[in-house]
Scaffold this motif. Structure first.
Motif, mmCIF file in Angstrom:
data_model
loop_
_atom_site.group_PDB
_atom_site.id
_atom_site.type_symbol
_atom_site.label_atom_id
_atom_site.label_comp_id
_atom_site.label_asym_id
_atom_site.label_seq_id
_atom_site.Cartn_x
_atom_site.Cartn_y
_atom_site.Cartn_z
ATOM 1 N N VAL A 105 -8.510 -3.334 -6.934
ATOM 2 C CA VAL A 105 -8.335 -3.280 -5.402
ATOM 3 C C VAL A 105 -8.604 -4.263 -4.615
ATOM 4 C CG1 VAL A 105 -9.772 -2.014 -4.007
ATOM 5 C CG2 VAL A 105 -9.744 -1.362 -6.293
ATOM 6 N N PRO A 126 -4.726 0.716 -3.735
ATOM 7 C CA PRO A 126 -5.540 1.034 -2.541
ATOM 8 C C PRO A 126 -6.776 2.677 -3.457
ATOM 9 C CG PRO A 126 -3.280 1.978 -1.645
ATOM 10 C CD PRO A 126 -3.223 1.548 -3.530
ATOM 11 N N PRO A 150 0.928 -0.769 0.192
ATOM 12 C CA PRO A 150 0.273 -0.563 -0.094
ATOM 13 C C PRO A 150 1.048 1.388 -0.290
ATOM 14 C CG PRO A 150 -0.884 -1.121 1.122
ATOM 15 C CD PRO A 150 0.221 -2.430 0.927
ATOM 16 N N THR A 185 -9.889 -6.794 3.707
ATOM 17 C CA THR A 185 -9.766 -6.626 5.467
ATOM 18 C C THR A 185 -8.920 -6.326 5.529
ATOM 19 O OG1 THR A 185 -11.813 -6.269 6.387
ATOM 20 C CG2 THR A 185 -12.305 -4.774 4.534
#
Length: 255
Positions: free
Chosen positions: A62, A46, A23, A66
């Motif tokens: 993407v 991201p 990220p 999570t």
């Protein structure tokens, strides 16, 4: 490649690979994407990096899981989370420029159990179904971590995990034409052993449009042997490509 969508065909372009960026690195988004087109077909970034991503660069996608949480009664095993509100999030990100979606599940070889495999493959199948409804190609990343018990055990675990994913996708009614399976090499052997056992394990993989072998610096020496064997023995309906998490490995993986 009949029956597949244009973004999926682009992701499976010969002589290019998929890039799963850290990220922090991916925050460069547009600036980074512009220089990768020669070697990279798709980049996982991201959501904030979707804005302004270059149209002439790799396709942006993407990551939708999570992260992981402890699996109840799992004795240390984990399950990837992120199914809550998934369809809504996919629709929103597609509107903001996402061309594909990605979900990662890593099984701990030392805590491998039927419960852990079921929880993670079931989540992957639900993710794949949501992507199908959203008309987004789905990258299903299922890997088995390294083990201290040798290459034969690692091959058996990878094979079992892929068999369970196949069963969950079939049960969910997910069409294979919009899927790319991401998985790792079987570990702990010579290049020839790794190639033979990896391709043998992939024989248990679900039907998908493509298979992307995840490669790190330690595994890149095995690539040519794996690719040559896979070209001879894998189902020709699935395109073989590679997946890296370091931009510097993209050219090396394809050289």
């Amino acid at each position: 490649m009949p029956g597949v969508t244009s973004p999926l065909a682009t992701l499976l372009t010969p002589e290019r690979c998929l890039l799963l960026l850290d990220p922090v690195v991916a925050a460069a988004g547009p600036a980074l994407g512009a220089g990768l087109s020669r070697w990279v077909s798709g980049v996982v970034v991201p959501p904030a990096a979707l804005a302004g991503f270059p149209g002439d660069g790799p396709l942006p996608g993407v990551r939708m899981d999570t992260g992981t949480a402890a699996l109840p009664l799992g004795r240390g095993a984990t399950v990837s989370e992120g199914l809550d509100g998934l369809s809504r999030r996919l629709d929103a990100l597609a509107e903001h420029g996402a061309r594909f979606a990605y979900w990662r599940a890593v099984l701990d070889a030392e805590r491998y159990s039927g419960a852990a495999v079921h929880a993670n493959t079931h989540a992957l199948a639900r993710f794949a179904g949501a992507c199908q409804e959203a008309d987004l190609p789905a990258l299903l990343d299922l890997r088995v971590g390294t083990t201290t018990h040798g290459i034969a055990v690692h091959e058996a675990l990878v094979t079992n995990a892929l068999e369970k994913l196949d069963a969950e996708l079939t049960r969910a009614g997910v069409a294979p034409a919009n899927l790319i399976l991401v998985t790792g090499l079987v570990r702990h052997g010579t290049p020839a052993e790794v190639a033979e056992r990896t391709v043998r394990a992939l024989g248990a993989a679900p039907r998908t449009a493509g298979i992307a072998l995840a490669v790190d610096a330690a595994g890149r020496t095995n690539l040519r042997a794996v690719a040559e064997r896979a070209a001879r023995y894998l189902d020709s309906s699935a395109t073989l490509t590679f997946c890296v998490d370091d931009p510097g490995l993209a050219e090396q993986a394809l050289a």
